[in-house]
Design an enzyme around this catalytic site. Structure first.
Site, mmCIF file in Angstrom:
data_model
loop_
_atom_site.group_PDB
_atom_site.id
_atom_site.type_symbol
_atom_site.label_atom_id
_atom_site.label_comp_id
_atom_site.label_asym_id
_atom_site.label_seq_id
_atom_site.Cartn_x
_atom_site.Cartn_y
_atom_site.Cartn_z
ATOM 1 N N SER A 1 7.649 0.448 10.227
ATOM 2 C CA SER A 1 7.311 1.183 9.326
ATOM 3 C C SER A 1 7.341 2.663 9.606
ATOM 4 O O SER A 1 7.613 2.919 10.646
ATOM 5 C CB SER A 1 5.788 0.680 8.876
ATOM 6 O OG SER A 1 5.459 -0.605 8.320
ATOM 7 N N ASN B 1 3.688 -9.334 -0.690
ATOM 8 C CA ASN B 1 4.064 -8.649 0.491
ATOM 9 C C ASN B 1 2.917 -8.001 1.165
ATOM 10 O O ASN B 1 3.187 -6.956 1.637
ATOM 11 C CB ASN B 1 4.898 -7.468 -0.332
ATOM 12 C CG ASN B 1 4.383 -6.610 -1.361
ATOM 13 O OD1 ASN B 1 3.107 -6.866 -1.781
ATOM 14 N ND2 ASN B 1 5.004 -5.522 -1.741
ATOM 15 N N HIS C 1 6.794 4.710 -0.993
ATOM 16 C CA HIS C 1 5.511 4.057 -0.469
ATOM 17 C C HIS C 1 5.984 2.952 0.286
ATOM 18 O O HIS C 1 5.352 2.313 1.216
ATOM 19 C CB HIS C 1 4.927 3.372 -1.502
ATOM 20 C CG HIS C 1 5.590 2.120 -2.167
ATOM 21 N ND1 HIS C 1 6.833 1.894 -2.633
ATOM 22 C CD2 HIS C 1 4.941 0.869 -2.316
ATOM 23 C CE1 HIS C 1 6.825 0.744 -2.906
ATOM 24 N NE2 HIS C 1 5.606 0.027 -3.002
ATOM 25 N N ALA D 1 9.693 -0.003 1.717
ATOM 26 C CA ALA D 1 11.043 -0.055 1.685
ATOM 27 C C ALA D 1 11.776 -0.374 0.306
ATOM 28 O O ALA D 1 12.656 0.171 0.124
ATOM 29 C CB ALA D 1 11.389 -1.253 2.653
ATOM 30 N N CYS E 1 -3.289 -0.666 -4.732
ATOM 31 C CA CYS E 1 -2.533 -1.446 -3.531
ATOM 32 C C CYS E 1 -2.310 -0.067 -2.779
ATOM 33 O O CYS E 1 -2.036 1.011 -3.203
ATOM 34 C CB CYS E 1 -1.410 -2.052 -4.133
ATOM 35 S SG CYS E 1 -0.748 -2.846 -2.704
#
Lengths: 483, 144
Positions: A387, A206, A406, A408, A102
């Site tokens: 971001s 997500n 990586h 929040a 991911c």
């Protein structure tokens, strides 16, 4: 300070906290958590329990680490980093994360908010049409087993060979988008069956595709930003967050079963079944490493095919071509992976689970154009807040096995979020605030509301102050696609 | 015969968890199956144009349920379908638990179906199958 643990947590600095080996039987090294006091207080009990469980695993070096976006995960916490001696240590799917590789990709453009705003609705519709998302969505590329084996072994390189991208994209992908040592014979038919139709799909949960704006007042390091292709001045960029989809999860599930039996054979006991592992040099450990690399390459390929589709969508709406729109890959970085890297202790297998590699300037693993800046680090916040683009540092290499945060990190469960927020209402409110959202599932959208996450700015400030990554720019969403 | 399920609030922050119960093993399996099918899509919006017969056997009841639920996730991806229902039976033959099921559904169609989560896998985190009195219970966390 009241924390969600009974264990003793000692302050090392304002951003680093240590749990000594005396706090849990079997700990081989201390556990270290990167967090400000306010973030530390909000961390769930799972972080403390799990990072100290990781500290008990054979062959672990120096510290078991957790980043400020850490929260409970399967076996290892999300935000977890642990490095193991490649001769005496283990490899664990729970330390990699089940969605292997991911990761995040950032694509720059020469477009500005003024260029995009009048056509944003059309752009998001075009992106939603070209990048399949949500339950069971299939990609547009039809693969057979032979061609899927090419994806597993060559990753993003396979995509470039097939015309889905530009050759120079590869230099801006971790490992050049192709990790060596990926042998498809170590992958089950079940995993192939799940992955073969999913290339170029976003998934759900997500994962997202986001159109973002970089305004000049949110560029913190203009020189580095310029070197990375970020100009500010309301520049449009595109962020992609997804991984190896069902394929990677099946690889993890297959090897968890193998490792449950292997642990008995090798005399390894773990404090949580989800920490199932095998010695890295064992046949089982090597087979998993190979299968994991197949999944990692598939994830690089997935993000590459999505990039191709994003470029096609932008060219359709804004023309004349993606190249003329300046749509270069800023960087693509994994945040669920295990890699062999060299540190003062020797050759180590670094597990990063919900953690990003963050190599500093001069690293031989970085291409020439990042030698001065350090490695770009892409951190996704919630879809409502924004971001960040950061760069790695030498301090990360020295302190955290070249690793940082990586994203929040969730604070509210999906079930709670769905009870308190309605997806349709959230979509309308976000539209009023200038963020256009296209979602396959409105209930899934509700679960991803900003209130369900930590404030990413607090998390970013922690790693910036700790010196393990440096802020470059904040990226504000104006369009989001979710599964 | 009765069964039910409910989603749990605080078991898995980033994922989803449910508790299923039934007054027999077969009813427990039906409850857990319904919970997983509803996690994927609103089953009432899914037609029946796809069907698969599935059989499993295991010495351990918890392993049998785990394998069965994992099968649902597998077929969702491999066949690109979501599900309407599953007609299933579970019997205990000596030391072996045996499941026979017919899984029904239809290819994913975003225009006609109400879709929810793309479940990536069933996990063994806090996973349990147990009998209390005349009732059977299971707790399952799924990775989304």
């Amino acid at each position: 300070m009241k924390l969600n643990t009974d264990m003793r947590v000692n302050r090392v600095t304002d951003e680093v906290w240590e749990i000594p080996v005396t706090e849990k039987a079997g700990m081989l090294v201390p556990a270290r958590i990167y967090a400000t006091p306010s973030i530390l207080k909000t961390m769930d009990r799972g972080v403390f329990d799990q990072v100290t469980n990781v500290a008990c695993l054979p062959g672990i070096a120096r510290y078991a680490l957790c980043m400020p976006d850490g929260h409970w995960g399967y076996g290892f916490p999300i935000g977890g980093v642990a490095a193991f001696d490649t001769e005496s240590g283990i490899i664990s799917p729970g330390g990699v994360g089940y969605d292997v590789n991911c990761g995040m990709r950032l694509i720059r453009t020469d477009l500005t908010r003024d260029d995009v705003h009048p056509k944003l609705d059309r752009l998001m519709t075009e992106l939603f049409r070209r990048v399949p998302a949500g339950v069971g969505a299939a990609g547009f590329i039809r693969l057979n087993r032979d061609s899927f084996a090419g994806v597993m072994t060559r990753g993003a390189r396979w995509c470039i060979e097939e015309g889905y991208g530009w050759h120079r994209d590869l230099a801006h992908i971790e490992e050049g988008g192709c990790i060596a040592g990926a042998d498809p014979s170590t992958v089950s038919d079940h995993a192939v069956g799940r992955g073969i139709n999913q290339l170029g799909t976003l998934g759900s949960g997500n994962h997202y595709l986001e159109v973002q704006v970089v305004s000049s007042d949110r560029v913190f390091d203009p020189e580095t930003a310029t070197a990375l292709g970020i100009t500010g001045q309301d520049q449009i960029v595109v962020m992609v967050h997804c991984g190896s989809r069902g394929f990677g999860h099946q690889v993890a599930g297959d090897y968890l079963k193998v490792f449950e039996k292997a642990m008995r054979r090798y005399g390894i006991s773990v404090k949580d079944q989800q920490l199932a592992c095998a010695p890295f040099r064992s046949p089982e450990g090597q087979d998993y490493f190979s299968a994991m690399n197949c999944a990692a390459n598939t994830a690089f390929a997935n993000r590459q095919v999505i990039t191709h589709q994003i470029r096609e969508a932008f060219a359709t709406v804004f023309g004349p071509s993606a190249e003329e729109l300046g749509m270069e890959v800023v960087y693509d970085v994994a945040h669920n992976i295990a890699k062999v890297e060299r540190y003062p202790e020797g050759e180590l297998l670094v597990h990063r689970k919900g953690s990003t590699r963050a190599f500093g300037p001069g690293s031989p693993d970085l291409p020439w154009d990042f030698q001065k800046t350090g490695q770009p680090v892409i951190c996704g916040g919630s879809m409502e807040t924004g971001s960040y683009l950061l760069v790695g540092t030498d301090r990360a290499v020295n302190e955290t096995f070249g690793s940082t945060m990586h994203g929040a990190g969730r604070t509210m469960s999906r079930a709670q979020a769905k009870k308190s927020i309605r997806g349709e209402q959230l979509q309308q409110e976000m539209k009023r605030r200038g963020i256009l959202v296209k979602a396959v599932s409105l209930s899934g959208l509700a679960e991803e509301a900003g209130v369900a996450y930590k404030d990413i700015s607090d998390v970013v400030e922690t790693v910036d102050r700790a010196g393990i990554t440096k802020k470059v720019a904040e990226l504000h969403p104006i369009g989001n696609i979710k599964g | 015969m009765a069964h039910s399920f409910r989603f749990l609030d605080d078991i898995a922050v980033a994922d989803l968890a449910f508790k299923a119960e039934g007054d027999s093993v077969a009813e427990l399996f039906r409850a857990a199956t319904e919970a997983l099918l509803e996690t994927l899509a609103e089953t009432s919006t899914v037609a029946v144009t796809w069907e698969r017969t599935i059989e499993h056997a295991s010495g351990e009841l918890d392993e049998l349920l785990f394998e069965w639920l994992s099968d649902l996730v597998y077929w969702k991806d491999a066949a690109g379908v979501v599900f309407h229902d599953a007609d299933l039976s579970v019997i205990h033959d000596g030391a072996t638990w045996m499941l026979a099921a017919v899984l029904r559904g239809a290819p994913v169609d975003q225009a006609t179906q109400t879709l929810h989560h793309d479940v990536k896998g069933v996990t063994k985190h806090l996973y349990e199958v147990k009998q209390q009195g005349m009732h059977w219970y299971a707790q399952v966390v799924v990775d989304v």
